[in-house]
Design a protein around this motif. Structure first.
Motif, PDB file in Angstrom:
ATOM      1  N   ARG A  15       0.810  -1.212   0.000  1.00 54.18           N
ATOM      2  CA  ARG A  15       0.000   0.000   0.000  1.00 54.18           C
ATOM      3  C   ARG A  15       0.848   1.269   0.000  1.00 54.18           C
ATOM      4  O   ARG A  15       0.406   2.302  -0.482  1.00 54.18           O
ATOM      5  N   ARG A  16       2.038   1.208   0.561  1.00 55.53           N
ATOM      6  CA  ARG A  16       2.954   2.347   0.584  1.00 55.53           C
ATOM      7  C   ARG A  16       4.281   1.938  -0.050  1.00 55.53           C
ATOM      8  O   ARG A  16       4.672   0.768   0.016  1.00 55.53           O
ATOM      9  N   LEU A  17       4.959   2.906  -0.650  1.00 55.35           N
ATOM     10  CA  LEU A  17       6.258   2.656  -1.282  1.00 55.35           C
ATOM     11  C   LEU A  17       6.188   1.425  -2.191  1.00 55.35           C
ATOM     12  O   LEU A  17       7.001   0.501  -2.108  1.00 55.35           O
ATOM     13  N   ARG A  18       5.212   1.434  -3.071  1.00 52.02           N
ATOM     14  CA  ARG A  18       4.976   0.270  -3.919  1.00 52.02           C
ATOM     15  C   ARG A  18       6.163  -0.048  -4.824  1.00 52.02           C
ATOM     16  O   ARG A  18       6.377  -1.205  -5.190  1.00 52.02           O
ATOM     17  N   ALA A  19       6.935   0.973  -5.173  1.00 51.66           N
ATOM     18  CA  ALA A  19       8.088   0.730  -6.045  1.00 51.66           C
ATOM     19  C   ALA A  19       9.130  -0.151  -5.372  1.00 51.66           C
ATOM     20  O   ALA A  19       9.950  -0.786  -6.047  1.00 51.66           O
ATOM     21  N   GLN A  20       9.116  -0.198  -4.040  1.00 52.18           N
ATOM     22  CA  GLN A  20      10.066  -1.031  -3.314  1.00 52.18           C
ATOM     23  C   GLN A  20       9.542  -2.451  -3.089  1.00 52.18           C
ATOM     24  O   GLN A  20      10.262  -3.308  -2.589  1.00 52.18           O
ATOM     25  N   GLY A  21       8.305  -2.702  -3.446  1.00 53.76           N
ATOM     26  CA  GLY A  21       7.726  -4.016  -3.253  1.00 53.76           C
ATOM     27  C   GLY A  21       8.151  -5.000  -4.329  1.00 53.76           C
ATOM     28  O   GLY A  21       8.471  -4.629  -5.456  1.00 53.76           O
ATOM     29  N   SER A  22       8.160  -6.261  -3.978  1.00 53.43           N
ATOM     30  CA  SER A  22       8.511  -7.321  -4.922  1.00 53.43           C
ATOM     31  C   SER A  22       7.539  -8.479  -4.749  1.00 53.43           C
ATOM     32  O   SER A  22       7.171  -8.839  -3.624  1.00 53.43           O
ATOM     33  N   HIS A  98      16.255  11.552   4.240  1.00 54.15           N
ATOM     34  CA  HIS A  98      17.104  10.467   4.713  1.00 54.15           C
ATOM     35  C   HIS A  98      16.325   9.147   4.700  1.00 54.15           C
ATOM     36  O   HIS A  98      15.095   9.133   4.805  1.00 54.15           O
ATOM     37  N   GLY A  99      17.052   8.067   4.593  1.00 51.28           N
ATOM     38  CA  GLY A  99      16.394   6.765   4.567  1.00 51.28           C
ATOM     39  C   GLY A  99      17.353   5.632   4.848  1.00 51.28           C
ATOM     40  O   GLY A  99      18.487   5.836   5.299  1.00 51.28           O
ATOM     41  N   VAL A 100      16.911   4.432   4.548  1.00 54.49           N
ATOM     42  CA  VAL A 100      17.681   3.219   4.809  1.00 54.49           C
ATOM     43  C   VAL A 100      17.569   2.309   3.590  1.00 54.49           C
ATOM     44  O   VAL A 100      16.465   2.113   3.051  1.00 54.49           O
ATOM     45  N   ASN A 101      18.683   1.779   3.152  1.00 51.02           N
ATOM     46  CA  ASN A 101      18.655   0.701   2.171  1.00 51.02           C
ATOM     47  C   ASN A 101      18.492  -0.608   2.927  1.00 51.02           C
ATOM     48  O   ASN A 101      19.225  -0.889   3.879  1.00 51.02           O
ATOM     49  N   TYR A 102      17.535  -1.398   2.502  1.00 54.98           N
ATOM     50  CA  TYR A 102      17.175  -2.573   3.287  1.00 54.98           C
ATOM     51  C   TYR A 102      16.558  -3.641   2.398  1.00 54.98           C
ATOM     52  O   TYR A 102      16.175  -3.396   1.250  1.00 54.98           O
ATOM     53  N   ARG A 103      16.460  -4.846   2.963  1.00 55.73           N
ATOM     54  CA  ARG A 103      15.703  -5.954   2.392  1.00 55.73           C
ATOM     55  C   ARG A 103      14.856  -6.532   3.512  1.00 55.73           C
ATOM     56  O   ARG A 103      15.381  -6.842   4.582  1.00 55.73           O
ATOM     57  N   SER A 104      13.566  -6.650   3.290  1.00 55.67           N
ATOM     58  CA  SER A 104      12.703  -7.136   4.361  1.00 55.67           C
ATOM     59  C   SER A 104      11.645  -8.084   3.819  1.00 55.67           C
ATOM     60  O   SER A 104      11.206  -7.974   2.669  1.00 55.67           O
ATOM     61  N   ALA A 105      11.249  -9.001   4.683  1.00 49.98           N
ATOM     62  CA  ALA A 105      10.187  -9.953   4.363  1.00 49.98           C
ATOM     63  C   ALA A 105       9.262 -10.068   5.559  1.00 49.98           C
ATOM     64  O   ALA A 105       9.702 -10.058   6.717  1.00 49.98           O
ATOM     65  N   MET A 106       7.970 -10.155   5.281  1.00 48.05           N
ATOM     66  CA  MET A 106       6.952 -10.331   6.314  1.00 48.05           C
ATOM     67  C   MET A 106       6.083 -11.509   5.910  1.00 48.05           C
ATOM     68  O   MET A 106       5.486 -11.511   4.833  1.00 48.05           O
ATOM     69  N   ILE A 107       6.043 -12.528   6.771  1.00 44.40           N
ATOM     70  CA  ILE A 107       5.305 -13.751   6.459  1.00 44.40           C
ATOM     71  C   ILE A 107       4.133 -13.893   7.413  1.00 44.40           C
ATOM     72  O   ILE A 107       4.284 -13.758   8.631  1.00 44.40           O
ATOM     73  N   HIS A 108       2.968 -14.166   6.853  1.00 45.51           N
ATOM     74  CA  HIS A 108       1.761 -14.373   7.638  1.00 45.51           C
ATOM     75  C   HIS A 108       1.332 -15.832   7.536  1.00 45.51           C
ATOM     76  O   HIS A 108       1.564 -16.491   6.517  1.00 45.51           O
ATOM     77  N   GLY A 109       0.674 -16.306   8.591  1.00 42.66           N
ATOM     78  CA  GLY A 109       0.146 -17.663   8.537  1.00 42.66           C
ATOM     79  C   GLY A 109      -0.091 -18.227   9.920  1.00 42.66           C
ATOM     80  O   GLY A 109       0.182 -17.578  10.947  1.00 42.66           O
ATOM     81  N   ALA A 110      -0.603 -19.428   9.944  1.00 47.18           N
ATOM     82  CA  ALA A 110      -0.829 -20.152  11.195  1.00 47.18           C
ATOM     83  C   ALA A 110       0.131 -21.336  11.230  1.00 47.18           C
ATOM     84  O   ALA A 110      -0.039 -22.299  10.475  1.00 47.18           O
ATOM     85  N   VAL A 162       7.285  -8.675   0.481  1.00 48.88           N
ATOM     86  CA  VAL A 162       8.708  -8.386   0.342  1.00 48.88           C
ATOM     87  C   VAL A 162       8.891  -6.931  -0.095  1.00 48.88           C
ATOM     88  O   VAL A 162       8.192  -6.458  -0.987  1.00 48.88           O
ATOM     89  N   LYS A 163       9.844  -6.259   0.552  1.00 46.76           N
ATOM     90  CA  LYS A 163      10.213  -4.914   0.120  1.00 46.76           C
ATOM     91  C   LYS A 163      11.733  -4.780   0.135  1.00 46.76           C
ATOM     92  O   LYS A 163      12.408  -5.305   1.033  1.00 46.76           O
ATOM     93  N   ILE A 164      12.253  -4.061  -0.869  1.00 44.42           N
ATOM     94  CA  ILE A 164      13.694  -3.871  -1.018  1.00 44.42           C
ATOM     95  C   ILE A 164      13.940  -2.431  -1.437  1.00 44.42           C
ATOM     96  O   ILE A 164      13.304  -1.927  -2.368  1.00 44.42           O
ATOM     97  N   ARG A 165      14.878  -1.763  -0.735  1.00 46.43           N
ATOM     98  CA  ARG A 165      15.250  -0.398  -1.102  1.00 46.43           C
ATOM     99  C   ARG A 165      16.729  -0.363  -1.401  1.00 46.43           C
ATOM    100  O   ARG A 165      17.551  -0.808  -0.599  1.00 46.43           O
ATOM    101  N   THR A 166      17.105   0.124  -2.579  1.00 47.93           N
ATOM    102  CA  THR A 166      18.505   0.273  -2.957  1.00 47.93           C
ATOM    103  C   THR A 166      18.715   1.668  -3.526  1.00 47.93           C
ATOM    104  O   THR A 166      17.758   2.390  -3.822  1.00 47.93           O
ATOM    105  N   GLY A 167      19.974   2.035  -3.699  1.00 51.98           N
ATOM    106  CA  GLY A 167      20.277   3.295  -4.357  1.00 51.98           C
ATOM    107  C   GLY A 167      20.509   4.448  -3.408  1.00 51.98           C
ATOM    108  O   GLY A 167      20.515   4.293  -2.181  1.00 51.98           O
TER     109      GLY A 167
END
Length: 240
Positions: A15-22, A98-110, A162-167
């Motif tokens: 929903r936010r920063l969609r360009a960083q989503g994968s 200012h910002g952060v270059n990062y790689r993140s994953a969020m997993i949902h489930g039971a 998944v979201k990834i920010r580079t550059g």
């Protein structure tokens, strides 16, 4: 939707920063394989709790380790697991940019509690080899008592974001470019240091090759050893 694309759900939609989503499942796998500590978010008696714990990935299953005494590892409700790698600071001309270059994953489930003895041992091997490749064949395997005191959760990697920010910074072509201030990135890289022996080790105890060769390297997913003989067999110890 192909198997190498992550499904979009209400929980995983960017929903936010969609360009960083994968939506590339390979990006999810790479993020999980590059670490071994996650944060497990659960509800315990109606209150949120976030617990750091080690994990290991086997295909499309994430194994999470804990103690039978842990209330957060009951395995009877939905959870959210996150893994984040910080790759550097993004230092712009203005604080706002200012910002952060990062790689993140969020997993949902039971998750389900692993009770099958063979799967439990195999899952613990996955955990061990994920963080310390070669250690499962080197160290003593769990006793029956240790297995009974260990909780292992299995979480399917079916619903993930998944979201990834580079550059660099984004203000190089804006009004702040005229300020004449330095801007750029400050990379951050984590590497393993030199092994430090337990002071109680007998003199002359050599560092195993699988540990020594990691010094100075970043964390990497282990390549399964086809010659390993202890991948699934249970070895009972005297304190079982």
């Amino acid at each position: 939707m192909t198997d190498d694309r992550l499904p979009v759900t209400d929980l995983t939609r960017h929903r936010r920063l969609r360009a960083q989503g994968s939506l590339d499942r390979a990006d999810l796998d790479a993020i999980l394989d590059a670490g071994f500590v996650c944060h497990l978010g659960v509800l315990v008696e109606g209150r949120p709790m976030v617990v750091p714990t080690v994990y290991g990935r086997e295909g499309r299953v994430l194994y999470l380790h804990g103690s039978v005494a842990s209330r957060s590892l009951a395995g009877d409700g939905p959870v959210c697991v996150t893994v984040t790698h910080v790759d550097g600071l993004v230092l712009a001309r203005s604080v706002f940019e200012h910002g952060v270059n990062y790689r993140s994953a969020m997993i949902h489930g039971a998750p389900r509690t692993v009770t099958d003895p063979d799967e439990k041992l195999a899952g613990l091997r996955t955990l061990t080899e994920h963080s310390a490749p070669g250690q499962w064949a080197y160290a003593r395997l769990p006793s029956r008592g240790e297995l009974a005191a260990t909780t292992l959760l299995a979480l399917a990697l079916d619903e993930a974001s998944v979201k990834i920010r580079t550059g660099g910074p984004d203000d190089g072509e804006g009004p702040d470019a005229a300020l004449g201030l330095w801007a750029g990135t400050l990379p951050l890289t984590a590497v393993w240091g030199a092994p430090e022996a337990d002071p109680l080790l007998p003199p002359g105890t050599a560092v195993p090759a699988h540990i020594a060769r990691r010094s100075g390297a970043t964390h990497a997913t282990p390549t399964p050893d086809p010659h390993a003989q202890s991948g699934g067999a249970y070895r009972e110890e005297s304190n079982a």
